[in-house]
Design a protein around this motif. Structure first.
Motif, PDB file in Angstrom:
ATOM      1  N   CYS A  45      -3.816 -12.390   9.661  1.00  0.00           N
ATOM      2  CA  CYS A  45      -3.537 -10.964   9.893  1.00  0.00           C
ATOM      3  C   CYS A  45      -3.008 -10.320   8.611  1.00  0.00           C
ATOM      4  O   CYS A  45      -3.449  -9.238   8.212  1.00  0.00           O
ATOM      5  CB  CYS A  45      -2.529 -10.789  11.027  1.00  0.00           C
ATOM      6  N   GLN A  46      -2.058 -10.998   7.956  1.00  0.00           N
ATOM      7  CA  GLN A  46      -1.504 -10.476   6.704  1.00  0.00           C
ATOM      8  C   GLN A  46      -2.591 -10.362   5.647  1.00  0.00           C
ATOM      9  O   GLN A  46      -2.703  -9.352   4.965  1.00  0.00           O
ATOM     10  CB  GLN A  46      -0.370 -11.391   6.222  1.00  0.00           C
ATOM     11  N   GLN A  47      -3.422 -11.380   5.530  1.00  0.00           N
ATOM     12  CA  GLN A  47      -4.493 -11.372   4.539  1.00  0.00           C
ATOM     13  C   GLN A  47      -5.503 -10.264   4.812  1.00  0.00           C
ATOM     14  O   GLN A  47      -5.984  -9.603   3.891  1.00  0.00           O
ATOM     15  CB  GLN A  47      -5.204 -12.731   4.511  1.00  0.00           C
ATOM     16  N   GLU A  50      -3.943  -6.998   3.679  1.00  0.00           N
ATOM     17  CA  GLU A  50      -3.853  -6.947   2.215  1.00  0.00           C
ATOM     18  C   GLU A  50      -5.208  -6.580   1.614  1.00  0.00           C
ATOM     19  O   GLU A  50      -5.313  -5.693   0.766  1.00  0.00           O
ATOM     20  CB  GLU A  50      -3.384  -8.303   1.675  1.00  0.00           C
ATOM     21  N   LEU A  70       2.481  -5.965   1.214  1.00  0.00           N
ATOM     22  CA  LEU A  70       1.809  -4.963   2.044  1.00  0.00           C
ATOM     23  C   LEU A  70       2.568  -3.646   2.087  1.00  0.00           C
ATOM     24  O   LEU A  70       1.947  -2.584   2.186  1.00  0.00           O
ATOM     25  CB  LEU A  70       1.618  -5.480   3.470  1.00  0.00           C
ATOM     26  N   SER A  91       3.077  -2.574   8.273  1.00  0.00           N
ATOM     27  CA  SER A  91       2.813  -3.317   7.039  1.00  0.00           C
ATOM     28  C   SER A  91       4.033  -4.150   6.655  1.00  0.00           C
ATOM     29  O   SER A  91       3.892  -5.272   6.174  1.00  0.00           O
ATOM     30  CB  SER A  91       2.405  -2.374   5.904  1.00  0.00           C
ATOM     31  N   LEU A  94       4.094  -7.313   8.938  1.00  0.00           N
ATOM     32  CA  LEU A  94       3.086  -8.286   8.511  1.00  0.00           C
ATOM     33  C   LEU A  94       3.440  -8.883   7.149  1.00  0.00           C
ATOM     34  O   LEU A  94       3.195 -10.059   6.892  1.00  0.00           O
ATOM     35  CB  LEU A  94       1.699  -7.636   8.462  1.00  0.00           C
ATOM     36  N   ASN A  95       4.027  -8.074   6.293  1.00  0.00           N
ATOM     37  CA  ASN A  95       4.407  -8.523   4.957  1.00  0.00           C
ATOM     38  C   ASN A  95       5.405  -9.673   5.016  1.00  0.00           C
ATOM     39  O   ASN A  95       5.358 -10.586   4.191  1.00  0.00           O
ATOM     40  CB  ASN A  95       5.007  -7.354   4.177  1.00  0.00           C
ATOM     41  N   TYR A  98       3.971 -13.457   4.861  1.00  0.00           N
ATOM     42  CA  TYR A  98       3.121 -13.985   3.801  1.00  0.00           C
ATOM     43  C   TYR A  98       3.545 -15.388   3.356  1.00  0.00           C
ATOM     44  O   TYR A  98       2.723 -16.288   3.255  1.00  0.00           O
ATOM     45  CB  TYR A  98       3.108 -13.023   2.608  1.00  0.00           C
ATOM     46  N   ALA A 123      -2.553  -5.608  12.980  1.00  0.00           N
ATOM     47  CA  ALA A 123      -3.602  -5.820  11.980  1.00  0.00           C
ATOM     48  C   ALA A 123      -4.907  -5.168  12.421  1.00  0.00           C
ATOM     49  O   ALA A 123      -5.596  -4.532  11.618  1.00  0.00           O
ATOM     50  CB  ALA A 123      -3.799  -7.316  11.729  1.00  0.00           C
TER      51      ALA A 123
END
Length: 143
Positions: A45-47, A50, A70, A91, A94-95, A98, A123
């Motif tokens: 989700c983070q990727q 990004e 993010l 963001s 989610l950040n 990482y 996401a």
């Protein structure tokens, strides 16, 4: 993030960034569907976001933005389109995943079903909003 591999750098085509973002989002969905590792769902989700944010920024500015943060990338997108203010908290959430989702730690880290579904929803919403912005532009792309 700029890197060289046999003379090649990161793609200058925004739609390639969105394609890769979609692949990460699909990987997260597959892991969720098949009860996969929650940390890996969160990482994908983070990727996804990004890469989607970097694609949006490339689309708008014609240049790459380095880094994995993010919140920073979302703020840069906000400078170009204030609608991204809506996604600043998402963001940031989610950040925070990482590092914790990629590397082992001595501190306990886990995500429950509710948390991981919420992160995936974030996401998915952010990716959809970015994709819609690019579709609305009328520029050719393939996602």
């Amino acid at each position: 993030m700029s890197r060289s591999r046999k003379g090649a750098g990161d793609s200058l085509f925004y739609y390639k960034w969105l394609d890769k973002a979609l692949v990460d989002l699909q990987a997260a969905r597959i892991l969720l569907t098949w009860d996969g590792d929650h940390a890996m769902v969160a990482f994908h989700c983070q990727q996804s976001i990004e890469k989607a944010l970097k694609g949006f920024l490339l689309f708008k500015t014609g240049r790459h933005f380095d880094g994995h943060n993010l919140t920073y990338l979302c703020r840069q997108a906000m400078n170009l389109d204030h609608a991204f203010a809506e996604y600043l908290d998402e963001s940031a959430a989610l950040n925070n995943l990482y590092i914790e989702t990629r590397y082992p730690t001595d501190l306990p880290f886990s995500l429950n079903e509710t948390q991981i579904n919420r992160l995936y929803g974030m996401a998915e919403r952010m990716f959809s909003a970015i994709r819609e912005q690019l579709y609305a532009s009328g520029r050719p792309h393939k996602i």
